[in-house]
Design an enzyme around this catalytic site. Sequence first.
Site, PDB file in Angstrom:
ATOM      1  N   TYR A 244      22.545  20.133  35.647  1.00 21.36           N
ATOM      2  CA  TYR A 244      23.459  19.928  34.523  1.00 21.36           C
ATOM      3  C   TYR A 244      22.816  18.934  33.563  1.00 21.36           C
ATOM      4  O   TYR A 244      22.038  18.064  33.981  1.00 21.36           O
ATOM      5  CB  TYR A 244      24.793  19.382  35.043  1.00 21.36           C
TER       6      TYR A 244
ATOM      7  N   ASN B  26      40.923  34.758  34.389  1.00 20.71           N
ATOM      8  CA  ASN B  26      41.662  34.117  35.477  1.00 20.71           C
ATOM      9  C   ASN B  26      41.137  32.718  35.793  1.00 20.71           C
ATOM     10  O   ASN B  26      41.642  32.054  36.697  1.00 20.71           O
ATOM     11  CB  ASN B  26      41.616  34.978  36.736  1.00 20.71           C
ATOM     12  N   SER B  27      40.116  32.244  35.047  1.00 17.18           N
ATOM     13  CA  SER B  27      39.654  30.868  35.204  1.00 17.18           C
ATOM     14  C   SER B  27      40.703  29.913  34.649  1.00 17.18           C
ATOM     15  O   SER B  27      41.629  30.327  33.933  1.00 17.18           O
ATOM     16  CB  SER B  27      38.333  30.669  34.454  1.00 17.18           C
TER      17      SER B  27
ATOM     18  N   ARG C 227      37.143  40.476  36.541  1.00 16.32           N
ATOM     19  CA  ARG C 227      36.351  41.332  37.416  1.00 16.32           C
ATOM     20  C   ARG C 227      37.260  42.024  38.428  1.00 16.32           C
ATOM     21  O   ARG C 227      38.330  41.512  38.777  1.00 16.32           O
ATOM     22  CB  ARG C 227      35.289  40.501  38.143  1.00 16.32           C
TER      23      ARG C 227
ATOM     24  N   GLY D  60      30.462  29.052  29.066  1.00 23.79           N
ATOM     25  CA  GLY D  60      30.105  29.050  30.477  1.00 23.79           C
ATOM     26  C   GLY D  60      29.167  30.204  30.770  1.00 23.79           C
ATOM     27  O   GLY D  60      28.947  31.083  29.934  1.00 23.79           O
TER      28      GLY D  60
ATOM     29  N   MET E 272      29.025  31.780  34.283  1.00 25.99           N
ATOM     30  CA  MET E 272      29.320  31.877  35.705  1.00 25.99           C
ATOM     31  C   MET E 272      28.571  33.019  36.397  1.00 25.99           C
ATOM     32  O   MET E 272      28.237  32.916  37.584  1.00 25.99           O
ATOM     33  CB  MET E 272      30.831  32.050  35.904  1.00 25.99           C
TER      34      MET E 272
ATOM     35  N   PHE F 275      29.758  26.290  22.967  1.00 21.25           N
ATOM     36  CA  PHE F 275      30.626  25.108  23.008  1.00 21.25           C
ATOM     37  C   PHE F 275      30.437  24.383  24.324  1.00 21.25           C
ATOM     38  O   PHE F 275      30.420  24.981  25.403  1.00 21.25           O
ATOM     39  CB  PHE F 275      32.102  25.487  22.858  1.00 21.25           C
TER      40      PHE F 275
ATOM     41  N   LEU G 288      32.144  20.742  25.868  1.00 18.75           N
ATOM     42  CA  LEU G 288      33.112  19.683  25.578  1.00 18.75           C
ATOM     43  C   LEU G 288      32.459  18.306  25.558  1.00 18.75           C
ATOM     44  O   LEU G 288      32.830  17.458  24.746  1.00 18.75           O
ATOM     45  CB  LEU G 288      34.251  19.718  26.594  1.00 18.75           C
TER      46      LEU G 288
END
Length: 359
Positions: free
Chosen positions: A80, A179-180, A202, A272, A274, A296, A298
């Site tokens: 990260y 659904n996140s 998914r 993201g 994922m 983006f 944060l």
Amino acid sequence: MLAHVVRKGASKLASRTASKRRYATTTEATVAKYTQNGRAGSVLKLEKQALAPVKDNEVLVKMVMAPINPADINMIEGVYPIHPSLPAIGGNEGVGQVIQVGKNVKGLSVNDMVIPANPGFGTWRTHAVASESELIKVDKSVAPEYLACMAVNPCTALRLLEDFVKLDKGDVIIQNGANSTVGVAVMQMAAARGIKTINIIRDRPDYPDMVEKLKAYGGYIVDSEAYLGQPSFKRLIADLPKPKLALNCTGGAVVTDMARLLEDGGSVVTYGAMARKPITMPSSLFIFKDIKLRGFWLSKWLETHSAAERDAMYSQVTDMFKAEKLRLWSERHKFSTGFETALERAQTERRERKVLLEF
């Protein structure tokens, strides 16, 4: 477990608790520490750590709850962009209760609820001594499981809806990973403003149940990645305005399918990755539709905006909680006895709920 947003009598109960703790002496904390980067389950260890005495400009905080976010895991792995000095304590987000204050502290009092002001605080611990400037006071009438998760996912959702495309009542957006926690926040915030969401998830064993749950949260249309590219899907959305905005947290071919549905000049915003797959865009979408690709993060937004703007954002999210226009979906694990299980759950694919550590 879904929580009530505002707990009646919470302030009175907290006040009684605070009076008992005002003169309590806590000399050590249990922390989830790592001394090297690597797989979280291997490098994180629960340890006892002595607490330094509280200085005049510091407070002692008892942590109440903290989530396990993907960024937390990535930070521990060393992949990260934020790299804490090692050894470090895991966790960037969470909520705690002030149980002792130094004599020069002006803005915080015993019993206040606080969240970290910046990433890298290390929230996976029972107690922390911190300067007043490292903490932000939050509304203690809001359920702690919501306060613990307030600063990352709901704020990301808010920025995605406000910072890229002007959205009005009746407009349409499309998102994957619906659904996140961010996805669920997006659909609720959008629904409250009269914005329709097309939500892509998914395939999964509980797919029909998930569709119904997301619709109950305000999702206008919920469908699978496989169905997205079918002619029948285009017929399904034919009566809607073309989406102005596509929100991407997965990557892969689904992003191309979403971009094809956008109106001319529409934007794809990636926040993201994922699925860990690249985004591929045909040149025709740029040439003939002027599709824009944006990103983006944060943490970067917080770096480039003032504390007043940050606080205004937190107030917006808090108001949504209190008005019951925003709910979060979480599961709890005791820090002392269930930390390893919580880590495993947080890294499980197709998990339904945000994993919370309870201290």
